[in-house]
Design a protein around this motif. Sequence first.
Motif, PDB file in Angstrom:
ATOM      1  N   ASP A   1       0.761   6.043  -9.859  1.00  0.00           N
ATOM      2  CA  ASP A   1       0.876   6.832  -8.632  1.00  0.00           C
ATOM      3  C   ASP A   1       0.347   6.076  -7.413  1.00  0.00           C
ATOM      4  O   ASP A   1       0.857   6.250  -6.305  1.00  0.00           O
ATOM      5  N   LEU A   2      -0.677   5.267  -7.625  1.00  0.00           N
ATOM      6  CA  LEU A   2      -1.336   4.596  -6.501  1.00  0.00           C
ATOM      7  C   LEU A   2      -2.014   3.334  -7.011  1.00  0.00           C
ATOM      8  O   LEU A   2      -2.595   3.329  -8.100  1.00  0.00           O
ATOM      9  N   VAL A   3      -1.951   2.268  -6.216  1.00  0.00           N
ATOM     10  CA  VAL A   3      -2.682   1.045  -6.539  1.00  0.00           C
ATOM     11  C   VAL A   3      -3.429   0.579  -5.302  1.00  0.00           C
ATOM     12  O   VAL A   3      -2.997   0.811  -4.166  1.00  0.00           O
ATOM     13  N   PHE A   4      -4.551  -0.078  -5.532  1.00  0.00           N
ATOM     14  CA  PHE A   4      -5.364  -0.630  -4.449  1.00  0.00           C
ATOM     15  C   PHE A   4      -5.679  -2.071  -4.792  1.00  0.00           C
ATOM     16  O   PHE A   4      -6.266  -2.361  -5.840  1.00  0.00           O
ATOM     17  N   ILE A   5      -5.275  -2.988  -3.908  1.00  0.00           N
ATOM     18  CA  ILE A   5      -5.493  -4.419  -4.123  1.00  0.00           C
ATOM     19  C   ILE A   5      -6.531  -4.910  -3.124  1.00  0.00           C
ATOM     20  O   ILE A   5      -6.332  -4.827  -1.912  1.00  0.00           O
ATOM     21  N   ASP A   6      -7.638  -5.418  -3.647  1.00  0.00           N
ATOM     22  CA  ASP A   6      -8.720  -5.930  -2.798  1.00  0.00           C
ATOM     23  C   ASP A   6      -9.491  -6.960  -3.610  1.00  0.00           C
ATOM     24  O   ASP A   6     -10.611  -6.720  -4.037  1.00  0.00           O
ATOM     25  N   ALA A   7      -8.860  -8.108  -3.825  1.00  0.00           N
ATOM     26  CA  ALA A   7      -9.460  -9.122  -4.693  1.00  0.00           C
ATOM     27  C   ALA A   7      -9.252 -10.501  -4.072  1.00  0.00           C
ATOM     28  O   ALA A   7      -9.151 -10.619  -2.855  1.00  0.00           O
ATOM     29  N   ASP A   8      -9.206 -11.535  -4.892  1.00  0.00           N
ATOM     30  CA  ASP A   8      -9.021 -12.898  -4.382  1.00  0.00           C
ATOM     31  C   ASP A   8      -7.691 -13.013  -3.650  1.00  0.00           C
ATOM     32  O   ASP A   8      -6.653 -12.596  -4.147  1.00  0.00           O
ATOM     33  N   LYS A   9      -7.743 -13.567  -2.445  1.00  0.00           N
ATOM     34  CA  LYS A   9      -6.560 -13.553  -1.576  1.00  0.00           C
ATOM     35  C   LYS A   9      -5.400 -14.407  -2.120  1.00  0.00           C
ATOM     36  O   LYS A   9      -4.243 -13.974  -2.033  1.00  0.00           O
ATOM     37  N   PRO A  10      -5.646 -15.576  -2.716  1.00  0.00           N
ATOM     38  CA  PRO A  10      -4.518 -16.320  -3.287  1.00  0.00           C
ATOM     39  C   PRO A  10      -3.808 -15.571  -4.420  1.00  0.00           C
ATOM     40  O   PRO A  10      -2.661 -15.881  -4.738  1.00  0.00           O
TER      41      PRO A  10
END
Length: 222
Positions: free
Chosen positions: A139-148
């Motif tokens: 339903d929902l994802v949040f991406i906040d990790a290593d930029k590459p």
Amino acid sequence: MPGSQKAIAATPEIHQYLVHHGRADDPLLEELARVTRENFPAVAHMTLPLEEAALLSFLVRLTAASAIVEVGMFTGSSTIALARALPPGGTVLTCEIDPRVVEIGAPYLERAGVADRVDVRVGPALDTLRALPATAHLDLVFIDADKPGYLGYWEELVPRVRPDGLLIVDNTLFSGDVVDPEPDSKAAAVHAFNEHARADERVELVMVNAADGITLARRRAV
């Protein structure tokens, strides 16, 4: 430049006003931020701002998301914000590469009353994502990790998000460095991701000038 520009400088006073009037005050997350600064001073800036934590909770409630994947737990501020807003039976699967930050965050998951709805996977996030069902079930994802890694995470997650599901990507302005003519490697990776996401016809997206830049993308019908 077309359109009007109405940006307000984020002074400490404006920020505090925003946190207070946006109902983002959160003693537990404030304490977690302080403990994070004490234990990981060099990377404490990665702690989610209070107003962004409030936004995540708001979006989970707004979308009634119950199957959530997070890439990048860090010490858990965003995880808590996502999990607090889940409906009954909902879960957050969160990926984190560093077991040291998970150790700091785990007691706060317990204190927030969300540990029973959070599945922490320690290890390379791509391995975890590739092991998920290939169907469009999130339903929902949040991406906040290593930029590459953003491009790879995006490509694994977009097909797994249901139609009208929401993808949230943090730090997409990267302190403004994405417009630098000679960006460093991390800013260049964020810029490359932004270009890729903008051209991705599987989603409809907007970029918001809040926190460090937040991209919100709706998965189009397959």
